[in-house]
Design an enzyme around this catalytic site. Structure first.
Site, mmCIF file in Angstrom:
data_model
loop_
_atom_site.group_PDB
_atom_site.id
_atom_site.type_symbol
_atom_site.label_atom_id
_atom_site.label_comp_id
_atom_site.label_asym_id
_atom_site.label_seq_id
_atom_site.Cartn_x
_atom_site.Cartn_y
_atom_site.Cartn_z
ATOM 1 N N SER A 201 24.285 -39.857 103.840
ATOM 2 C CA SER A 201 24.522 -40.498 105.062
ATOM 3 C C SER A 201 25.235 -41.884 104.880
ATOM 4 C CB SER A 201 23.226 -40.777 105.964
ATOM 5 O OG SER A 201 22.325 -41.818 105.507
ATOM 6 N N LEU B 131 23.332 -47.558 86.377
ATOM 7 C CA LEU B 131 24.717 -47.359 85.583
ATOM 8 C C LEU B 131 24.422 -47.939 84.039
ATOM 9 C CD1 LEU B 131 27.127 -48.583 88.183
ATOM 10 C CD2 LEU B 131 26.154 -46.315 87.887
ATOM 11 N N HIS C 8 20.545 -50.971 99.237
ATOM 12 C CA HIS C 8 19.013 -50.781 99.094
ATOM 13 C C HIS C 8 18.346 -51.013 100.069
ATOM 14 C CE1 HIS C 8 15.494 -50.502 96.431
ATOM 15 N NE2 HIS C 8 15.192 -51.475 96.962
ATOM 16 N N ASN D 51 26.343 -51.813 95.928
ATOM 17 C CA ASN D 51 25.173 -50.492 96.096
ATOM 18 C C ASN D 51 24.430 -51.066 97.420
ATOM 19 O OD1 ASN D 51 22.981 -48.982 95.458
ATOM 20 N ND2 ASN D 51 21.558 -50.605 95.046
ATOM 21 N N ASP E 77 25.052 -55.294 88.963
ATOM 22 C CA ASP E 77 24.977 -55.761 87.628
ATOM 23 C C ASP E 77 24.159 -54.803 86.847
ATOM 24 O OD1 ASP E 77 22.551 -56.415 87.988
ATOM 25 O OD2 ASP E 77 22.566 -58.749 87.979
ATOM 26 N N GLU E 78 23.779 -55.299 85.653
ATOM 27 C CA GLU E 78 23.141 -54.084 84.688
ATOM 28 C C GLU E 78 21.793 -53.944 85.166
ATOM 29 O OE1 GLU E 78 24.331 -55.132 80.658
ATOM 30 O OE2 GLU E 78 26.364 -55.490 81.291
ATOM 31 N N ARG F 52 23.451 -41.312 78.789
ATOM 32 C CA ARG F 52 23.777 -41.930 79.976
ATOM 33 C C ARG F 52 25.198 -42.249 79.734
ATOM 34 N NH1 ARG F 52 20.994 -47.173 82.558
ATOM 35 N NH2 ARG F 52 20.457 -47.096 80.349
HETATM 36 C C1 GRF Z 1 19.226 -44.928 101.367
HETATM 37 O O1 GRF Z 1 18.186 -45.506 101.964
HETATM 38 C C2 GRF Z 1 20.001 -46.125 100.417
HETATM 39 O O2 GRF Z 1 19.603 -47.355 100.624
HETATM 40 C C3 GRF Z 1 19.005 -45.581 99.219
HETATM 41 O O3 GRF Z 1 19.268 -44.275 99.100
HETATM 42 C C4 GRF Z 1 19.076 -43.769 100.528
HETATM 43 C C5 GRF Z 1 20.417 -42.855 100.342
HETATM 44 O O4 GRF Z 1 20.449 -42.247 101.574
HETATM 45 N N1 GRF Z 1 19.910 -46.257 97.776
HETATM 46 P P1 GRF Z 1 21.916 -41.601 101.909
HETATM 47 O O5 GRF Z 1 22.112 -40.379 100.718
HETATM 48 O O6 GRF Z 1 22.789 -42.483 102.041
HETATM 49 O O7 GRF Z 1 21.622 -40.815 103.376
#
Ligand code: GRF
Length: 189
Positions: free
Chosen positions: A12, A92, A108, A106, A140-141, A64
């Protein structure tokens, strides 16, 4: 700005980015490719529906670094300048982070540094947080770590379930990711 988006599932946030690029909200940008490490990621269909190229690169038991090298190569082939992690469920490798210095972002679902890792919304509820939200940050790492670009707050309501809080945060995630990419495109991040 050529954007490559990495997903593992629903996609999404990827859709929010692709749609914002398509309607000109993020100027001078293009989603060059969506890469998934899962062949059955629902987001792949959504990307294809939007005319975005999709590539599946599964881990297949490889190390990885080896898996990441293939992803890096596909991104480089398309001249990707900015990598967006959008529900990409893998850490990563250091080589990946070094291949795109300050060019990986990213999202979160918490106000980092609070509640990194899996189940951030559940962690917030279990900790009794009154406010949570989402964070867009450079990668970052370390897991869910690196300089913050922006955060959006969401109230935690009494009696919230994980699903209710997650849905409220997800709504903000979509707006936050687009806003962060606008800042990056404008050289303001
Ligand atoms: C989201 O809550 C994002 O913050 C987390 O994983 C979920 C991914 O949802 N890292 P989508 O695949 O973008 O719908």
């Amino acid at each position: 700005m050529k954007i490559g988006i990495l997903i593992s599932g629903r996609g999404s946030n990827m859709v929010a980015i692709a749609d914002a690029v398509a309607n000109g909200e993020i100027p001078l940008s293009e989603v060059a490719v969506v890469i998934s490490d899962k062949a059955d990621a629902a987001g792949l269909v959504k990307a294809a529906e939007r005319g975005v190229e999709t590539v599946v690169i599964e881990r297949n038991g490889r190390k990885r670094a080896e898996h990441d090298a293939e992803i890096i190569s596909e991104l480089n082939k398309r001249g990707v300048e900015l990598v967006c992690l959008a529900g990409y469920m893998r850490l990563l490798s250091p080589d990946f982070v070094r291949a795109f210095p300050n060019r990986i972002v990213n999202i979160h679902p918490s106000l980092l540094p609070a509640f990194p890792g899996l189940d951030a919304q559940r962690q917030a509820l279990e900790a009794g947080a009154k406010v949570s939200g989402c964070t867009v940050h450079y990668v970052d790492e370390l897991l869910d770590h690196g300089p913050t670009i922006l955060q959006r707050e969401v109230e935690v309501r009494d009696g919230d379930t994980v699903e209710e809080l997650s849905a409220r945060i997800l709504n903000e995630e979509h707006a936050a990711y687009v806003e962060a990419l606008k800042m990056i495109a404008a050289g303001e991040a």
